[in-house]
Design a protein around this motif. Structure first.
Motif, PDB file in Angstrom:
ATOM      1  N   ASN A  64      60.823 -20.136 -21.069  1.00 48.43           N
ATOM      2  CA  ASN A  64      61.452 -19.633 -22.296  1.00 48.43           C
ATOM      3  C   ASN A  64      61.754 -20.757 -23.286  1.00 48.43           C
ATOM      4  OD1 ASN A  64      63.687 -20.994 -21.313  1.00 48.43           O
ATOM      5  ND2 ASN A  64      65.109 -19.273 -21.555  1.00 48.43           N
ATOM      6  N   GLU A  65      61.234 -21.949 -23.017  1.00 48.16           N
ATOM      7  CA  GLU A  65      61.633 -23.134 -23.775  1.00 48.16           C
ATOM      8  C   GLU A  65      61.382 -22.996 -25.271  1.00 48.16           C
ATOM      9  OE1 GLU A  65      61.464 -27.990 -23.342  1.00 48.16           O
ATOM     10  OE2 GLU A  65      60.003 -26.767 -22.245  1.00 48.16           O
ATOM     11  N   HIS A  66      60.253 -22.442 -25.649  1.00 46.95           N
ATOM     12  CA  HIS A  66      59.937 -22.366 -27.077  1.00 46.95           C
ATOM     13  C   HIS A  66      60.828 -21.379 -27.814  1.00 46.95           C
ATOM     14  CE1 HIS A  66      56.308 -24.497 -25.713  1.00 46.95           C
ATOM     15  NE2 HIS A  66      56.201 -24.901 -26.960  1.00 46.95           N
ATOM     16  N   SER A  67      60.972 -20.180 -27.271  1.00 53.29           N
ATOM     17  CA  SER A  67      61.801 -19.180 -27.956  1.00 53.29           C
ATOM     18  C   SER A  67      63.280 -19.547 -27.910  1.00 53.29           C
ATOM     19  CB  SER A  67      61.586 -17.803 -27.319  1.00 53.29           C
ATOM     20  OG  SER A  67      61.925 -17.820 -25.932  1.00 53.29           O
ATOM     21  N   GLN A  68      63.735 -20.039 -26.766  1.00 53.13           N
ATOM     22  CA  GLN A  68      65.150 -20.384 -26.629  1.00 53.13           C
ATOM     23  C   GLN A  68      65.519 -21.592 -27.487  1.00 53.13           C
ATOM     24  OE1 GLN A  68      67.983 -19.132 -26.018  1.00 53.13           O
ATOM     25  NE2 GLN A  68      68.300 -19.276 -23.798  1.00 53.13           N
ATOM     26  N   SER A  69      64.606 -22.526 -27.616  1.00 55.65           N
ATOM     27  CA  SER A  69      64.892 -23.733 -28.403  1.00 55.65           C
ATOM     28  C   SER A  69      65.170 -23.389 -29.858  1.00 55.65           C
ATOM     29  CB  SER A  69      63.721 -24.718 -28.312  1.00 55.65           C
ATOM     30  OG  SER A  69      63.604 -25.247 -27.002  1.00 55.65           O
ATOM     31  N   GLN A  70      64.411 -22.455 -30.410  1.00 59.31           N
ATOM     32  CA  GLN A  70      64.643 -22.068 -31.795  1.00 59.31           C
ATOM     33  C   GLN A  70      66.026 -21.437 -31.970  1.00 59.31           C
ATOM     34  OE1 GLN A  70      62.601 -22.691 -34.626  1.00 59.31           O
ATOM     35  NE2 GLN A  70      64.651 -22.204 -35.403  1.00 59.31           N
ATOM     36  N   GLN A  71      66.441 -20.608 -31.018  1.00 56.05           N
ATOM     37  CA  GLN A  71      67.773 -20.008 -31.075  1.00 56.05           C
ATOM     38  C   GLN A  71      68.868 -21.062 -30.970  1.00 56.05           C
ATOM     39  OE1 GLN A  71      68.276 -16.557 -28.487  1.00 56.05           O
ATOM     40  NE2 GLN A  71      66.068 -16.205 -28.480  1.00 56.05           N
ATOM     41  N   LEU A  72      68.649 -22.056 -30.146  1.00 62.68           N
ATOM     42  CA  LEU A  72      69.629 -23.127 -29.989  1.00 62.68           C
ATOM     43  C   LEU A  72      69.715 -23.979 -31.256  1.00 62.68           C
ATOM     44  CD1 LEU A  72      68.840 -24.195 -26.312  1.00 62.68           C
ATOM     45  CD2 LEU A  72      70.843 -22.931 -27.131  1.00 62.68           C
ATOM     46  N   VAL A  73      68.575 -24.216 -31.899  1.00 68.38           N
ATOM     47  CA  VAL A  73      68.576 -24.964 -33.157  1.00 68.38           C
ATOM     48  C   VAL A  73      69.382 -24.218 -34.219  1.00 68.38           C
ATOM     49  CG1 VAL A  73      67.096 -25.622 -35.112  1.00 68.38           C
ATOM     50  CG2 VAL A  73      66.491 -26.311 -32.788  1.00 68.38           C
ATOM     51  N   ASP A  74      69.262 -22.900 -34.252  1.00 65.38           N
ATOM     52  CA  ASP A  74      70.044 -22.099 -35.210  1.00 65.38           C
ATOM     53  C   ASP A  74      71.541 -22.308 -34.992  1.00 65.38           C
ATOM     54  OD1 ASP A  74      67.693 -21.124 -36.253  1.00 65.38           O
ATOM     55  OD2 ASP A  74      67.738 -19.245 -35.108  1.00 65.38           O
ATOM     56  N   LYS A  75      71.948 -22.368 -33.737  1.00 64.11           N
ATOM     57  CA  LYS A  75      73.368 -22.611 -33.426  1.00 64.11           C
ATOM     58  C   LYS A  75      73.789 -24.021 -33.839  1.00 64.11           C
ATOM     59  CE  LYS A  75      73.555 -19.449 -29.439  1.00 64.11           C
ATOM     60  NZ  LYS A  75      74.605 -18.537 -29.980  1.00 64.11           N
ATOM     61  N   LEU A  76      72.917 -24.986 -33.585  1.00 67.53           N
ATOM     62  CA  LEU A  76      73.218 -26.374 -33.964  1.00 67.53           C
ATOM     63  C   LEU A  76      73.367 -26.507 -35.476  1.00 67.53           C
ATOM     64  CD1 LEU A  76      70.688 -28.060 -31.509  1.00 67.53           C
ATOM     65  CD2 LEU A  76      73.145 -28.519 -31.519  1.00 67.53           C
ATOM     66  N   LEU A  77      72.522 -25.821 -36.222  1.00 71.93           N
ATOM     67  CA  LEU A  77      72.588 -25.882 -37.677  1.00 71.93           C
ATOM     68  C   LEU A  77      73.871 -25.249 -38.218  1.00 71.93           C
ATOM     69  CD1 LEU A  77      68.858 -25.051 -38.539  1.00 71.93           C
ATOM     70  CD2 LEU A  77      70.023 -27.240 -38.872  1.00 71.93           C
ATOM     71  N   LYS A  78      74.482 -24.384 -37.430  1.00 72.58           N
ATOM     72  CA  LYS A  78      75.764 -23.773 -37.813  1.00 72.58           C
ATOM     73  C   LYS A  78      76.960 -24.634 -37.423  1.00 72.58           C
ATOM     74  CE  LYS A  78      73.960 -19.053 -37.436  1.00 72.58           C
ATOM     75  NZ  LYS A  78      74.000 -17.768 -36.668  1.00 72.58           N
ATOM     76  N   GLY A  79      76.675 -25.786 -36.787  1.00 77.49           N
ATOM     77  CA  GLY A  79      77.758 -26.705 -36.452  1.00 77.49           C
ATOM     78  C   GLY A  79      78.200 -26.690 -35.007  1.00 77.49           C
ATOM     79  N   GLU A  80      77.533 -25.895 -34.163  1.00 80.17           N
ATOM     80  CA  GLU A  80      77.896 -25.881 -32.747  1.00 80.17           C
ATOM     81  C   GLU A  80      77.225 -27.065 -32.035  1.00 80.17           C
ATOM     82  OE1 GLU A  80      77.575 -22.176 -30.616  1.00 80.17           O
ATOM     83  OE2 GLU A  80      77.481 -21.042 -32.510  1.00 80.17           O
ATOM     84  N   SER A  81      77.955 -27.766 -31.206  1.00 83.43           N
ATOM     85  CA  SER A  81      77.388 -28.843 -30.405  1.00 83.43           C
ATOM     86  C   SER A  81      76.902 -28.272 -29.074  1.00 83.43           C
ATOM     87  CB  SER A  81      78.415 -29.949 -30.165  1.00 83.43           C
ATOM     88  OG  SER A  81      78.677 -30.644 -31.365  1.00 83.43           O
ATOM     89  N   ILE A  82      75.745 -28.722 -28.666  1.00 83.29           N
ATOM     90  CA  ILE A  82      75.109 -28.185 -27.452  1.00 83.29           C
ATOM     91  C   ILE A  82      74.666 -29.336 -26.552  1.00 83.29           C
ATOM     92  CG2 ILE A  82      73.120 -26.877 -26.572  1.00 83.29           C
ATOM     93  CD1 ILE A  82      73.211 -25.229 -29.156  1.00 83.29           C
ATOM     94  N   ALA A  83      74.816 -29.142 -25.260  1.00 89.56           N
ATOM     95  CA  ALA A  83      74.305 -30.108 -24.270  1.00 89.56           C
ATOM     96  C   ALA A  83      73.149 -29.476 -23.521  1.00 89.56           C
ATOM     97  CB  ALA A  83      75.405 -30.507 -23.288  1.00 89.56           C
ATOM     98  N   VAL A  84      72.105 -30.242 -23.280  1.00 86.45           N
ATOM     99  CA  VAL A  84      70.991 -29.773 -22.467  1.00 86.45           C
ATOM    100  C   VAL A  84      70.968 -30.577 -21.175  1.00 86.45           C
ATOM    101  CG1 VAL A  84      69.371 -31.308 -23.681  1.00 86.45           C
ATOM    102  CG2 VAL A  84      68.494 -29.370 -22.371  1.00 86.45           C
ATOM    103  N   ILE A  85      70.849 -29.876 -20.053  1.00 85.85           N
ATOM    104  CA  ILE A  85      70.792 -30.524 -18.738  1.00 85.85           C
ATOM    105  C   ILE A  85      69.628 -29.942 -17.939  1.00 85.85           C
ATOM    106  CG2 ILE A  85      73.274 -31.001 -18.661  1.00 85.85           C
ATOM    107  CD1 ILE A  85      73.597 -28.626 -16.756  1.00 85.85           C
ATOM    108  N   SER A  86      69.115 -30.724 -17.014  1.00 87.79           N
ATOM    109  CA  SER A  86      68.072 -30.243 -16.097  1.00 87.79           C
ATOM    110  C   SER A  86      68.697 -30.047 -14.716  1.00 87.79           C
ATOM    111  CB  SER A  86      66.903 -31.235 -16.030  1.00 87.79           C
ATOM    112  OG  SER A  86      67.340 -32.467 -15.519  1.00 87.79           O
TER     113      SER A  86
END
Length: 283
Positions: A64-86
């Motif tokens: 789901n990396e491609h579709s989910q990444s775009q949604q996460l970018v939208d959140k980041l652009l709104k000012g939310e900080s996000i952490a990615v972990i493996s």
């Protein structure tokens, strides 16, 4: 996190096996971000619970990396900080995260690394190989022919080669490495690094398959392989350099003058250089 702007993407390394390897920055960052994008939320939950991290989770994996990444970018652009972990180690290195980071850069979103454990670097530190330079390959192709083709391209690289491998493919991979690189090439095998049944074994490719086969438990656990850099025979290397010099000199000087000047430049014995010059001058 106090000095980073809102809407920052944090690429956070997590332990590769031993929970005590978690850094304080890892813990505090995961506690303070708005959302954690995890490769496998079920796998990461025990680690997060151990450190009282209650931040909401979402999944970010290869499917789901491609579709989910775009949604996460939208959140980041709104000012939310996000952490990615493996699941373990550093995201984006043979694990999901690369697509999200790339999108973040394209949108001029701040990206900040929170460094920590990495299986390849951990093994490299205990190889004892003289050449400190290395080339990280990650997982080899699963198809036999593709794997052999890639290894043939890597055979004479002057760097330590670092590979990841799954337990069900370890014997087949070692066999191909032995066939392509030769049985005398040195290898350091890391199995279950930092975990309870950790093993680090230095041997040759010819002996490596025997070592893995000796113990049924060695068909379990994650592997990291460090294959020593290709060793160029110094005499062969010198001959190549001398031939290049002599060829250039012969294009401008007589054979005897070319040899005399080559002796002065290299300090090599006259008879050796004269023999090389004769071979090069003979059509």
């Amino acid at each position: 996190m106090n000095h980073t702007p809102p809407g920052t993407l944090f690429v956070v390394a997590t332990p590769i096996g031993h929970r005590a390897d978690a850094s304080q920055r890892m813990i505090s960052t995961l506690q303070q971000v708005s959302l954690i994008a995890a490769e496998d939320t079920r796998h990461s939950q025990p680690l997060l619970s151990h450190y009282d991290i209650t931040t909401p989770l979402c999944s970010l994996h290869e499917h789901n990396e491609h579709s989910q990444s775009q949604q996460l970018v939208d959140k980041l652009l709104k000012g939310e900080s996000i952490a990615v972990i493996s699941d373990a180690g550093t995201p984006g290195i043979s694990d999901p995260g690369q697509v999200l980071v790339q999108l973040a850069h394209q949108h001029h979103i701040p990206v900040s690394p929170i460094p920590g454990a990495n299986a390849a670097i951990s093994l490299m530190s205990v190889t004892g190989f003289k050449n400190g330079r290395f080339l990280f390959i990650g997982f080899l192709p699963t198809k036999t022919q593709e794997r052999a083709t890639l290894l043939k391209e890597l055979k004479e690289e002057p760097y330590t080669l670092l590979f990841y491998e799954a337990p069900h493919r370890i014997k087949e991979t070692l066999s191909t490495l032995c066939d392509v690189f030769g049985e005398d090439r040195s290898i350091v095998i890391g199995r279950e690094l930092t975990k309870l049944f950790e093993e680090v074994h230095s041997t040759t490719l010819g002996e490596a398959i025997i070592w893995v086969s000796d113990n049924p438990n060695r068909r379990k656990g994650e592997y990291v392989l460090a294959v020593e850099a290709y060793q160029v025979d110094q005499r062969t290397l010198d001959e190549t350099r001398h031939d290049k010099l002599i060829t250039e000199l012969l294009s401008k000087l007589s054979l005897s003058d070319a040899v005399k000047l080559a002796v002065n430049i290299t300090g090599e014995k006259k008879n050796f250089l004269y023999d090389r010059a004769l071979r090069l001058a003979t059509p």
